[in-house]
Design a protein around this motif. Structure first.
Motif, PDB file in Angstrom:
ATOM      1  N   HIS A 126     -34.463  27.861  46.750  1.00 25.51           N
ATOM      2  CA  HIS A 126     -34.829  27.252  45.468  1.00 25.51           C
ATOM      3  C   HIS A 126     -35.002  25.746  45.685  1.00 25.51           C
ATOM      4  N   PRO A 127     -36.039  25.141  45.106  1.00 25.02           N
ATOM      5  CA  PRO A 127     -36.303  23.711  45.336  1.00 25.02           C
ATOM      6  C   PRO A 127     -35.143  22.782  44.980  1.00 25.02           C
ATOM      7  N   ASP A 128     -34.283  23.169  44.038  1.00 30.64           N
ATOM      8  CA  ASP A 128     -33.160  22.318  43.635  1.00 30.64           C
ATOM      9  C   ASP A 128     -31.891  22.558  44.461  1.00 30.64           C
ATOM     10  N   ASN A 129     -31.931  23.520  45.358  1.00 24.55           N
ATOM     11  CA  ASN A 129     -30.739  23.867  46.128  1.00 24.55           C
ATOM     12  C   ASN A 129     -30.669  23.010  47.391  1.00 24.55           C
ATOM     13  N   THR A 130     -30.250  21.780  47.202  1.00 19.46           N
ATOM     14  CA  THR A 130     -30.224  20.821  48.314  1.00 19.46           C
ATOM     15  C   THR A 130     -29.209  21.204  49.386  1.00 19.46           C
ATOM     16  N   ALA A 131     -28.114  21.854  48.995  1.00 22.22           N
ATOM     17  CA  ALA A 131     -27.111  22.265  49.986  1.00 22.22           C
ATOM     18  C   ALA A 131     -27.678  23.321  50.931  1.00 22.22           C
ATOM     19  N   SER A 132     -28.380  24.319  50.388  1.00 27.62           N
ATOM     20  CA  SER A 132     -28.984  25.343  51.247  1.00 27.62           C
ATOM     21  C   SER A 132     -30.107  24.763  52.098  1.00 27.62           C
ATOM     22  N   ALA A 133     -30.862  23.825  51.545  1.00 31.04           N
ATOM     23  CA  ALA A 133     -31.907  23.173  52.336  1.00 31.04           C
ATOM     24  C   ALA A 133     -31.282  22.415  53.509  1.00 31.04           C
ATOM     25  N   PRO A 153     -39.342  29.849  41.753  1.00 26.83           N
ATOM     26  CA  PRO A 153     -39.982  29.009  42.776  1.00 26.83           C
ATOM     27  C   PRO A 153     -39.089  28.902  44.003  1.00 26.83           C
ATOM     28  N   CYS A 154     -39.712  28.757  45.150  1.00 25.87           N
ATOM     29  CA  CYS A 154     -38.927  28.555  46.370  1.00 25.87           C
ATOM     30  C   CYS A 154     -39.727  27.720  47.361  1.00 25.87           C
ATOM     31  N   VAL A 155     -38.984  27.097  48.243  1.00 26.83           N
ATOM     32  CA  VAL A 155     -39.563  26.410  49.387  1.00 26.83           C
ATOM     33  C   VAL A 155     -39.256  27.300  50.583  1.00 26.83           C
ATOM     34  N   VAL A 156     -40.299  27.692  51.292  1.00 23.20           N
ATOM     35  CA  VAL A 156     -40.128  28.585  52.431  1.00 23.20           C
ATOM     36  C   VAL A 156     -40.072  27.740  53.697  1.00 23.20           C
ATOM     37  N   HIS A 157     -39.006  27.931  54.450  1.00 22.69           N
ATOM     38  CA  HIS A 157     -38.799  27.264  55.723  1.00 22.69           C
ATOM     39  C   HIS A 157     -38.925  28.325  56.805  1.00 22.69           C
ATOM     40  N   ALA A 158     -39.255  27.933  58.023  1.00 21.25           N
ATOM     41  CA  ALA A 158     -39.407  28.908  59.100  1.00 21.25           C
ATOM     42  C   ALA A 158     -38.766  28.393  60.376  1.00 21.25           C
ATOM     43  N   LEU A 159     -38.346  29.351  61.185  1.00 22.26           N
ATOM     44  CA  LEU A 159     -37.791  29.059  62.510  1.00 22.26           C
ATOM     45  C   LEU A 159     -38.305  30.151  63.443  1.00 22.26           C
ATOM     46  N   THR A 160     -38.864  29.749  64.579  1.00 24.10           N
ATOM     47  CA  THR A 160     -39.311  30.724  65.561  1.00 24.10           C
ATOM     48  C   THR A 160     -38.236  30.913  66.637  1.00 24.10           C
TER      49      THR A 160
END
Length: 167
Positions: A126-133, A153-160
């Motif tokens: 979630h865009p407001d979830n700064t701790a998880s980000a 809404p969400c911000v999708v992050h990725a890791l390969t």
């Protein structure tokens, strides 16, 4: 079952329905991931059990090794609509800020990139979830896109897997 220094992760089942409802009723948790009725929780947990059967992975209860108390959830979730495997972590708010989310997520990443052989894992936050980000950044995730998941809404992050090898 996955174990770390302080935690044990075990597959979630429909037997966890009441606990799942309580976890998501926490006002701090609810504002980022939403709440569940008992019926919705049972259906979600049934789907998680099916994912374990069909894909060999799913979401887990995160328990303290010292007491066996369930303090949250973490694991891998396949999203058919995105064609992606997502890592998730959600802890009851009294357990925030103690490093448990990072510890659980790191173990799940090791499992996903190791024995499961995944090439990429996403984190939908979630865009407001700064701790998880912040947890995602600590684990090496980078921004991929903005999206919507389950109407939120969400911000999708990725890791390969290649990038994870250098963390």
């Amino acid at each position: 079952m996955i174990t770390t220094e302080r935690l044990r992760l075990r597959p979630l089942t429909e037997a966890d329905t009441d606990w799942w409802v309580r976890l998501h009723a926490d006002a701090e948790v609810n504002r980022f991931v939403g709440g569940y009725t008992r019926e919705q929780a049972a259906a979600r947990l049934h789907a998680i059990e099916q994912q374990w059967t069909q894909r060999g992975h799913g979401l887990c209860a995160v328990e303290l090794r010292s007491t066996g108390e369930a303090i949250g959830r973490s694991g891998l979730n396949w999203w058919e609509e995105f064609g992606e495997t997502e890592i998730g972590w959600t802890l009851a708010s009294p357990y925030w800020g103690r490093g448990y989310a990072t510890e659980a997520a790191r173990a799940v990443l090791d499992w996903g990139f190791g024995p499961l052989g995944l090439k990429q894992i996403t984190a939908m936050i979630h865009p407001d979830n700064t701790a998880s980000a912040a947890v995602a950044r600590r684990l090496g995730f980078t921004f991929l896109r903005e999206d919507t998941v389950i109407g939120r809404p969400c911000v999708v992050h990725a890791l390969t897997r290649d990038d994870a090898a250098f963390r």
